[in-house]
Design a protein around this motif. Structure first.
Motif, PDB file in Angstrom:
ATOM      1  N   LEU A  57       0.895  -0.962  -0.066  1.00  0.00           N
ATOM      2  CA  LEU A  57      -0.049  -0.132   0.089  1.00  0.00           C
ATOM      3  C   LEU A  57       0.887   1.208   0.253  1.00  0.00           C
ATOM      4  O   LEU A  57       0.698   2.322  -0.703  1.00  0.00           O
ATOM      5  CB  LEU A  57      -1.048   0.052   1.167  1.00  0.00           C
ATOM      6  N   ILE A  58       1.917   1.393   0.631  1.00  0.00           N
ATOM      7  CA  ILE A  58       2.804   2.315   0.987  1.00  0.00           C
ATOM      8  C   ILE A  58       3.367   2.582  -0.435  1.00  0.00           C
ATOM      9  O   ILE A  58       3.482   3.807  -1.017  1.00  0.00           O
ATOM     10  CB  ILE A  58       3.946   2.374   1.891  1.00  0.00           C
ATOM     11  N   ARG A  59       3.886   1.608  -1.131  1.00  0.00           N
ATOM     12  CA  ARG A  59       4.551   1.604  -2.612  1.00  0.00           C
ATOM     13  C   ARG A  59       3.515   2.116  -3.447  1.00  0.00           C
ATOM     14  O   ARG A  59       3.781   3.086  -4.200  1.00  0.00           O
ATOM     15  CB  ARG A  59       5.057   0.378  -3.025  1.00  0.00           C
ATOM     16  N   GLU A  60       2.088   1.693  -3.477  1.00  0.00           N
ATOM     17  CA  GLU A  60       1.348   2.301  -4.432  1.00  0.00           C
ATOM     18  C   GLU A  60       0.924   3.718  -4.069  1.00  0.00           C
ATOM     19  O   GLU A  60       0.678   4.443  -4.999  1.00  0.00           O
ATOM     20  CB  GLU A  60      -0.241   1.513  -3.986  1.00  0.00           C
ATOM     21  N   SER A  65       1.847   9.283  -5.637  1.00  0.00           N
ATOM     22  CA  SER A  65       2.313  10.578  -5.357  1.00  0.00           C
ATOM     23  C   SER A  65       3.259  11.147  -6.239  1.00  0.00           C
ATOM     24  O   SER A  65       3.185  12.224  -6.761  1.00  0.00           O
ATOM     25  CB  SER A  65       2.408  10.515  -3.957  1.00  0.00           C
ATOM     26  N   ALA A  66       3.993  10.246  -6.813  1.00  0.00           N
ATOM     27  CA  ALA A  66       4.985  10.366  -7.833  1.00  0.00           C
ATOM     28  C   ALA A  66       4.436  10.829  -9.205  1.00  0.00           C
ATOM     29  O   ALA A  66       4.985  11.713  -9.917  1.00  0.00           O
ATOM     30  CB  ALA A  66       6.084   9.382  -7.971  1.00  0.00           C
ATOM     31  N   VAL A  72       6.806  19.755  -4.854  1.00  0.00           N
ATOM     32  CA  VAL A  72       6.770  21.139  -4.262  1.00  0.00           C
ATOM     33  C   VAL A  72       7.852  21.175  -3.211  1.00  0.00           C
ATOM     34  O   VAL A  72       8.129  20.144  -2.595  1.00  0.00           O
ATOM     35  CB  VAL A  72       5.415  21.248  -3.418  1.00  0.00           C
ATOM     36  N   PRO A  73       8.540  22.293  -3.447  1.00  0.00           N
ATOM     37  CA  PRO A  73       9.807  22.124  -2.553  1.00  0.00           C
ATOM     38  C   PRO A  73       9.414  22.124  -0.987  1.00  0.00           C
ATOM     39  O   PRO A  73       8.400  22.595  -0.473  1.00  0.00           O
ATOM     40  CB  PRO A  73      10.516  23.993  -2.759  1.00  0.00           C
TER      41      PRO A  73
END
Length: 97
Positions: A57-60, A65-66, A72-73
């Protein structure tokens, strides 16, 4: 459904673990040391499956997100969070008056 044949293995345990196992079996919580070890392994397998599901789930979410827009800085992100936090605190203070 074909039943699986059990295989006998030998394990080495520290004295404290063995004492805990024997105590549980002698108390009647488990019918045998094998039953207790099988239960422990089932719990370990479940924990592993849950861990792998969380990692997946984190990888997904990272992949999503990517691909969700321009980066955003970090400084800009923190300034935005700080601004929203201050507005929320101010709004709460006004509601309490």
């Amino acid at each position: 459904m074909q039943s699986e044949k059990a295989e006998r293995i030998t394990i080495t345990l520290p004295p404290e673990m063995l004492a805990s196992i024997k105590k549980k079996v002698s108390s009647g919580s488990y019918g045998s040391t094998s039953e207790l070890i099988r239960e422990a392994l089932r719990l370990w397998q479940k924990k592993e499956e849950e861990h792998n599901a969380r990692i997946s789930l984190i990888r997904e979410r990272l992949a999503h997100s990517a691909q969700s827009g321009d980066p955003v800085p970090l400084e800009t992100a923190f300034k935005s969070i700080e601004k929203h936090h201050k507005l929320r605190i101010k709004k709460q203070a006004n509601e309490n008056i």
